[in-house]
Design an enzyme around this catalytic site. Structure first.
Site, short mmCIF file in Angstrom:
data_model
loop_
_atom_site.label_atom_id
_atom_site.label_comp_id
_atom_site.label_asym_id
_atom_site.label_seq_id
_atom_site.Cartn_x
_atom_site.Cartn_y
_atom_site.Cartn_z
N MET A 17 43.44 -44.66 -18.88
CA MET A 17 43.38 -45.37 -19.79
C MET A 17 44.33 -45.55 -20.94
O MET A 17 44.46 -46.02 -22.13
CB MET A 17 42.08 -44.88 -20.80
CG MET A 17 40.45 -44.80 -20.21
SD MET A 17 40.23 -46.63 -19.36
CE MET A 17 39.04 -45.95 -18.32
N HIS A 39 47.99 -46.78 -22.40
CA HIS A 39 48.49 -48.23 -22.07
C HIS A 39 50.04 -47.84 -21.55
O HIS A 39 50.67 -46.93 -21.88
CB HIS A 39 48.74 -48.92 -23.41
CG HIS A 39 47.30 -49.20 -23.85
ND1 HIS A 39 46.59 -48.41 -24.56
CD2 HIS A 39 46.63 -50.41 -23.91
CE1 HIS A 39 45.60 -49.10 -24.95
NE2 HIS A 39 45.52 -50.19 -24.66
N MET A 78 50.43 -38.88 -25.55
CA MET A 78 50.20 -38.61 -24.08
C MET A 78 51.26 -38.29 -23.42
O MET A 78 51.47 -37.38 -22.45
CB MET A 78 49.17 -39.71 -23.53
CG MET A 78 47.69 -39.55 -24.08
SD MET A 78 47.04 -37.94 -24.26
CE MET A 78 47.09 -37.54 -22.63
N ASP A 104 56.49 -24.82 -9.21
CA ASP A 104 56.76 -25.03 -7.82
C ASP A 104 58.19 -24.77 -7.34
O ASP A 104 58.14 -24.17 -6.22
CB ASP A 104 56.83 -26.82 -7.76
CG ASP A 104 57.47 -27.22 -6.61
OD1 ASP A 104 56.34 -27.09 -5.48
OD2 ASP A 104 58.33 -27.86 -6.22
#
Length: 303
Positions: A75, A77, A113, A128
């Site tokens: 969700m 943008h 975000m 990693d």
């Protein structure tokens, strides 16, 4: 109950329409940490990891992650990102790397975000690249530190960040400390040039919030920074609520809370005038885990 903007009238997910919002400058800072074995951190810092320069790769990965947030989180943008900055703060005392991402944009929706995504992917990249030597690494404390812009206004992680209002030292014991433009903090000692430097292994640096000093000013006292013999006067962070062992990033330094409060010295002028003093209950002491320079205006935040 507040309406969920990502759910339509039929209870199905949707992307919010932000087309009617004005373009404004928006910024966000996120943070997280990855804890590891001491030997793993040592090899990262010395460039001894077989896969390459861990922090350089993690920084690139974080920037790429910020740019690809809308592809990873349904969700979100597509945001026109104007800048992304990554910072990696080694913490040898805790055997960790603290990761920070700052992102900004000029647009119709926020960029929180993107900053959070950058930190998380940077941490996963470190994992990693080092998992062959340390599968016990832990990624923790992913959170938003601050944001600005948009209709919701400013946000800052409550009680966990602020700024240095003054740095104070004294050449002799028993005199009021004076503000200085900058000070060099020495690992396991205190402040270079301060009369108490290297004297006490537990109480190396003293801190007091300006908000605490204001309580004394409200009683009619005229008090400048350093009047309580504090080395660092702070603004915006609730020092008295920090438990012993809390680590603070202050300017270039890393410090750890070692004591809460102290007894007033004999003949404390403030206690004699008002009948009370804030230092015994609201002042704190730290030890210097990582040395460096601290200046007025520097950020102070809980690690």
């Amino acid at each position: 109950m507040e309406k969920l903007t990502h759910i339509d009238e039929r209870g199905r997910p949707r992307m919010v329409d932000v087309g009617g919002k004005p373009d404004t400058h928006r910024a966000a800072v996120a943070k997280g940490s990855i804890y590891m074995k001491p030997e793993t951190l040592k090899r990262i810092l010395e460039g001894g990891v077989a896969k390459g320069d861990v922090l350089s790769v993690a920084q690139t990965a974080g920037i790429l992650a910020a740019k690809q947030t809308a592809s990873a989180i349904p969700m979100c943008h597509n945001v026109f990102i104007t800048s992304v900055e990554m910072d990696f703060i080694p913490d040898e005392a805790a055997s960790a790397i603290h990761i920070e991402a700052a992102a900004s944009t000029v647009g119709k929706t926020g960029i929180e975000m993107e900053a959070l995504h950058a930190v998380s992917i940077a941490a996963l990249t470190i994992y990693d690249m080092c998992k062959a030597m340390d599968r016990s690494m832990r990624i923790t404390d992913l959170r938003l530190i601050q944001k600005s812009g948009g209709s919701s206004g400013e946000y800052r992680e409550e009680g966990r960040s602020g700024r240095v209002l003054a740095v104070n030292i004294s050449d002799y014991k028993g005199v009021v400390k004076r503000p200085v433009e900058e000070a060099v903090f020495l690992k396991n000692q205190g402040i270079r040039g301060d009369a108490h430097c290297g004297e006490d292994p537990i109480r190396q640096v003293s801190l007091l919030a300006n908000e605490s000093a204001d309580k004394m000013r409200a009683m009619g006292l005229e008090l400048s920074e350093g009047a309580f013999a504090e080395n660092i006067t702070t603004q915006g962070i609730e020092l008295k609520s920090l438990p012993i062992g809390t680590r603070l990033r202050i300017g270039e330094t890393l410090q750890e809370v070692s004591q809460i409060g102290k007894e007033c010295h004999h003949g404390c002028a403030i206690r004699e005038q008002t009948g009370c003093c804030v230092m015994p209950t609201e002042g704190i002491f730290t030890v210097v885990l990582q040395g460096g320079i601290v200046r007025p205006g520097d950020e102070i935040r809980v690690v």
